[in-house]
Write an enzyme that holds these catalytic residues in place. Structure first.
Site, PDB file in Angstrom:
ATOM      1  N   LYS A 266       0.881  -1.170   0.000  1.00  0.00           N
ATOM      2  CA  LYS A 266       0.000   0.000   0.000  1.00  0.00           C
ATOM      3  C   LYS A 266       0.914   1.215   0.000  1.00  0.00           C
ATOM      4  O   LYS A 266       1.637   1.460   0.969  1.00  0.00           O
ATOM      5  CB  LYS A 266      -0.921   0.001   1.225  1.00  0.00           C
ATOM      6  CG  LYS A 266      -1.991   1.064   1.096  1.00  0.00           C
ATOM      7  CD  LYS A 266      -2.703   1.356   2.373  1.00  0.00           C
ATOM      8  CE  LYS A 266      -2.704   2.852   2.549  1.00  0.00           C
ATOM      9  NZ  LYS A 266      -3.411   3.318   3.712  1.00  0.00           N
TER      10      LYS A 266
ATOM     11  N   ALA B 242      -9.282   5.447   4.059  1.00  0.00           N
ATOM     12  CA  ALA B 242      -9.038   6.531   5.029  1.00  0.00           C
ATOM     13  C   ALA B 242     -10.212   7.484   5.221  1.00  0.00           C
ATOM     14  O   ALA B 242     -10.977   7.769   4.302  1.00  0.00           O
ATOM     15  CB  ALA B 242      -7.796   7.345   4.660  1.00  0.00           C
ATOM     16  N   GLY B 243     -10.322   7.937   6.452  1.00  0.00           N
ATOM     17  CA  GLY B 243     -11.299   8.965   6.789  1.00  0.00           C
ATOM     18  C   GLY B 243     -12.682   8.456   7.125  1.00  0.00           C
ATOM     19  O   GLY B 243     -13.577   9.245   7.414  1.00  0.00           O
TER      20      GLY B 243
ATOM     21  N   ASN C 139      -9.052   2.041   9.619  1.00  0.00           N
ATOM     22  CA  ASN C 139      -8.284   1.696  10.812  1.00  0.00           C
ATOM     23  C   ASN C 139      -8.813   2.403  12.061  1.00  0.00           C
ATOM     24  O   ASN C 139      -9.336   1.803  12.992  1.00  0.00           O
ATOM     25  CB  ASN C 139      -6.816   2.059  10.567  1.00  0.00           C
ATOM     26  CG  ASN C 139      -5.872   1.597  11.654  1.00  0.00           C
ATOM     27  OD1 ASN C 139      -4.684   1.484  11.433  1.00  0.00           O
ATOM     28  ND2 ASN C 139      -6.340   1.297  12.849  1.00  0.00           N
ATOM     29  N   THR C 140      -8.699   3.747  12.064  1.00  0.00           N
ATOM     30  CA  THR C 140      -8.947   4.507  13.290  1.00  0.00           C
ATOM     31  C   THR C 140     -10.344   4.264  13.866  1.00  0.00           C
ATOM     32  O   THR C 140     -10.484   4.126  15.088  1.00  0.00           O
ATOM     33  CB  THR C 140      -8.759   6.016  13.007  1.00  0.00           C
ATOM     34  OG1 THR C 140      -7.504   6.199  12.352  1.00  0.00           O
ATOM     35  CG2 THR C 140      -8.768   6.815  14.292  1.00  0.00           C
TER      36      THR C 140
HETATM   37  C1  DXP Z   1      -3.615   2.045   8.407  1.00  0.00           C
HETATM   38  C2  DXP Z   1      -3.607   2.837   7.193  1.00  0.00           C
HETATM   39  O1  DXP Z   1      -3.212   2.399   6.152  1.00  0.00           O
HETATM   40  C3  DXP Z   1      -4.098   4.207   7.275  1.00  0.00           C
HETATM   41  O2  DXP Z   1      -3.119   5.051   6.794  1.00  0.00           O
HETATM   42  C4  DXP Z   1      -5.350   4.222   6.491  1.00  0.00           C
HETATM   43  O3  DXP Z   1      -5.290   5.131   5.491  1.00  0.00           O
HETATM   44  C5  DXP Z   1      -6.565   4.259   7.341  1.00  0.00           C
HETATM   45  O4  DXP Z   1      -7.082   5.512   7.621  1.00  0.00           O
HETATM   46  P1  DXP Z   1      -8.137   5.726   8.810  1.00  0.00           P
HETATM   47  O5  DXP Z   1      -7.370   5.496  10.048  1.00  0.00           O
HETATM   48  O6  DXP Z   1      -8.643   7.121   8.656  1.00  0.00           O
HETATM   49  O7  DXP Z   1      -9.223   4.702   8.648  1.00  0.00           O
END
Ligand code: DXP
Length: 252
Positions: free
Chosen positions: A91, A179-180, A201-202
């Protein structure tokens, strides 16, 4: 289908920021994810223990170049990740801004070109810009990963129209919103738009109950996909009665 690999789950999960290794493993399990992303920095810091932990999940690893801000850093990190994790999947993140964590499209395309030529299967973290998408495909990428919103912001799909256009412009390219994403409903929305998968992820790692949230995301993504496949109704400007008007009682 991602680089010849067919996946059942359309959720790709990040492995950072969990309250404990055990919670991470349980969250992966609950989510149903078959692909997890891992950063080389994390592995380096744990001295091999992190890789052993992730092996227990039996998921396919998608190493990432998180935290890289230049072409050189990203390419070097990718090469090291291939050796450490034993996979050509990468990635590719080349961050352009420290505050927005927005991808640097110029360095990204340059790095993608070099890595694809070296036999990597590149998953580029990009914006929804169509020209950048085309350049990445020309460079050899077979997947595009447009952002939903800045990493870690939980804002969801900030440019709905841009993502819709991207889907229409690249009908045959696997597209992953990366992401986001902050809530399961936002992940479902990405799937309803016809995206092939979501990487997040977050929202799971920082949830009050990460395992419960992982399960919720897994289900939402499946529901969104099924909704897309079943064919969503078209939005209308005006009301249209859903109950037939014939058979109404006639009052004298
Ligand atoms: C773990 C990873 O690859 C992050 O850089 C990804 O882009 C996830 O983003 P969030 O944490 O906003 O879901």
């Amino acid at each position: 289908m991602f680089y010849g690999v067919d996946l059942t789950s359309r959720l790709m999960l990040g492995t950072a920021q969990y309250p404990s290794p055990q919670v991470l493993l349980e969250a992966i399990e609950a989510s149903g994810a078959e692909v997890i992303t891992v950063s080389l920095r994390r592995e380096g810091a744990a001295g091999g223990a992190f890789r052993d932990l992730l092996a227990k999940s039996r998921c396919r690893l998608l190493p990432n170049t998180a935290g890289c801000h230049t072409f050189r850093e990203a390419v070097t990190t990718a090469r090291m990740a291939r050796e450490v994790f034993g996979t050509s999947w990468i990635k590719l993140e080349v961050i352009g801004h420290a505050d927005t964590l927005q991808p640097d499209p110029f360095a990204l395309v340059e790095a993608a070109r070099v890595l694809c030529a070296e036999g990597f299967d590149v998953f580029p973290y990009t914006t929804e810009d169509l020209i950048v998408g085309e350049k990445l495909l020309e460079a050899g990428c077979k997947v595009l990963m447009p952002w939903g919103a800045p990493i870690g912001s939980g804002q969801g799909l900030r440019n709905l129209q841009g993502l819709r256009t991207m889907r229409a412009h690249f009908p045959d390219v696997p597209l992953v919103v990366d992401a986001g994403i902050g809530a399961p409903s936002q992940a479902a929305q990405a799937m309803e738009l016809g995206f092939d998968a979501v990487l997040l992820n977050t929202a799971v790692a920082k949830a009050v109950n990460p395992v419960g949230m992982a399960r919720a995301f897994g289900r939402a993504i499946q529901a969104g996909r099924e909704g897309h496949q079943a064919g969503l109704m078209l939005e209308r400007d005006m009301a249209s009665a859903s109950t037939p008007v014939f058979g109404l009682a006639e009052l004298a």
